[in-house]
Design a protein around this motif. Structure first.
Motif, PDB file in Angstrom:
ATOM      1  N   VAL A   9       1.841  75.099  34.558  1.00  0.00           N
ATOM      2  CA  VAL A   9       1.005  74.017  34.262  1.00  0.00           C
ATOM      3  C   VAL A   9       1.633  73.337  33.225  1.00  0.00           C
ATOM      4  O   VAL A   9       2.050  73.713  32.037  1.00  0.00           O
ATOM      5  N   TYR A  59      -7.570  76.346  36.850  1.00  0.00           N
ATOM      6  CA  TYR A  59      -6.419  76.789  37.459  1.00  0.00           C
ATOM      7  C   TYR A  59      -6.250  78.430  37.489  1.00  0.00           C
ATOM      8  O   TYR A  59      -6.320  79.098  38.309  1.00  0.00           O
ATOM      9  N   ILE A  71      -6.617  70.120  40.833  1.00  0.00           N
ATOM     10  CA  ILE A  71      -5.801  71.412  40.137  1.00  0.00           C
ATOM     11  C   ILE A  71      -6.089  72.458  41.063  1.00  0.00           C
ATOM     12  O   ILE A  71      -5.176  73.341  41.179  1.00  0.00           O
ATOM     13  N   GLN A 117      -0.241  65.662  36.834  1.00  0.00           N
ATOM     14  CA  GLN A 117      -1.366  65.663  37.584  1.00  0.00           C
ATOM     15  C   GLN A 117      -2.136  67.067  37.002  1.00  0.00           C
ATOM     16  O   GLN A 117      -3.181  67.424  37.131  1.00  0.00           O
ATOM     17  N   GLU A 118      -1.476  67.908  35.772  1.00  0.00           N
ATOM     18  CA  GLU A 118      -2.099  68.438  35.065  1.00  0.00           C
ATOM     19  C   GLU A 118      -3.342  68.011  34.335  1.00  0.00           C
ATOM     20  O   GLU A 118      -4.380  68.600  33.940  1.00  0.00           O
ATOM     21  N   ASN A 172      -8.754  72.248  32.424  1.00  0.00           N
ATOM     22  CA  ASN A 172      -7.839  72.470  33.804  1.00  0.00           C
ATOM     23  C   ASN A 172      -7.126  73.643  33.896  1.00  0.00           C
ATOM     24  O   ASN A 172      -6.884  74.321  34.899  1.00  0.00           O
TER      25      ASN A 172
END
Length: 303
Positions: free
Chosen positions: A267, A283, A250, A242-243, A279
């Motif tokens: 991550v 984050y 995220i 899902q990173e 991403n």
């Protein structure tokens, strides 16, 4: 005691293992661990190494996945093999760790993957990692390896005795790693958290909320609170690809992790090419805003 957020390379070099842990705790849930895959001998932006890119986008700690302690190599880090990690640390100014994988005897989901001996969760590899210049070890497992909690526990105890005076030891699983009996909510329990803590783990890893089936915000929040009650730090991990999801996904995971009270945010390494810089930055901004994100980026250049 400086927060890790405010540490330069010279500060980190002077710190003991315990002082580094204190600096992480003092950062109040704003420390990011970026995992980077070495399965492919490629670079996102040649000739710059992927760890350098990660630092430029906000990573505080670098975690190398599939690093072979018997054959040290990182794409973009050109030096003698024995100096690979010390050279990387000089280029990035960050603390650097690696995954070591203790394979167990649990029933497998699918076929078990082969693994080079240099990645195994053994004391011999822990000693090699220390001599190479690594700052921390994460005892965990890649998909299909058959790593289980019993094997992680045994390795934690052995490595604490062998290298625990100088290296931080992280322990736990971010997904089933092929173990049939340790999938979903069964990945971790309070009893296992207590066992990891008693064995000498400094940081205990948990799947981030929403990344593993059945692992909810409430479940992780309860586990993090228990970890803290034992005097240990927690690391919530995105280890389920899902990173590479949307930035909105995220950011949602990031805020849930922060609400659990976690100390470190992992991550994963399954972005396109093994790293998703956008991403990573999303984050970082979600958990600490633009000011500290940009300060971390600057410290990858001015150290």
């Amino acid at each position: 005691m400086k927060r890790l957020l405010n540490c330069d390379t010279s500060d980190l070099a002077r710190m003991s293992r315990q002082e580094r842990l204190d600096a992480i705790e003092a950062s109040e849930g704003r420390v990011i661990v970026q995992e980077l895959s070495l399965f492919r001998n490629t670079m996102m932006l040649e000739p710059i190494s992927d760890p350098e890119i990660a630092c430029a986008f906000g990573a505080d700690l670098i975690l190398l996945n599939a690093f072979d302690c018997e054959h040290p190599h990182i794409a973009g880090i050109d030096c003698e093999p024995a100096e690979t990690i010390r050279t990387l640390k000089r280029y990035t100014g960050r603390l650097v760790g690696l995954n070591l994988e203790p394979v167990g005897d649990s029933a497998m989901l699918g076929e078990q993957e082969d693994m080079p001996t240099g990645r195994a969760g053994t004391v011999e590899n822990a000693l090699r990692a220390r001599d190479l210049g690594f700052d921390f070890i994460l005892l965990t497992g890649n998909p299909g390896t058959g790593v289980d909690n019993a094997a992680i526990l045994k390795a934690t105890r052995e490595m604490h005795e062998a290298v625990g005076d100088t290296m931080m030891i992280f322990a736990g699983k971010m997904h089933a790693a092929g173990s049939k009996d340790e999938a979903g909510e069964n990945i971790v329990s309070r009893d296992m958290v207590r066992a990891f803590a008693d064995a000498g783990a400094d940081v205990i890893l948990l799947p981030a909320p929403g990344t593993v089936p059945g692992v909810t915000f409430e479940f992780v929040h309860d586990m993090v609170s228990y970890i803290h009650s034992l005097g240990k730090l927690s690391l919530t991990a995105i280890g389920t690809s899902q990173e590479g999801a949307s930035a909105a996904t995220i950011e949602q995971i990031a805020l849930m992790c922060k609400m659990t009270g976690t100390d470190l945010h992992h991550v994963g390494d399954a972005g396109v090419g093994g790293l998703n810089p956008e991403n990573l930055m999303a984050y970082s901004i979600a958990i600490r805003g633009k000011r500290h994100t940009y300060l971390r980026m600057a410290r990858s250049i001015n150290r």
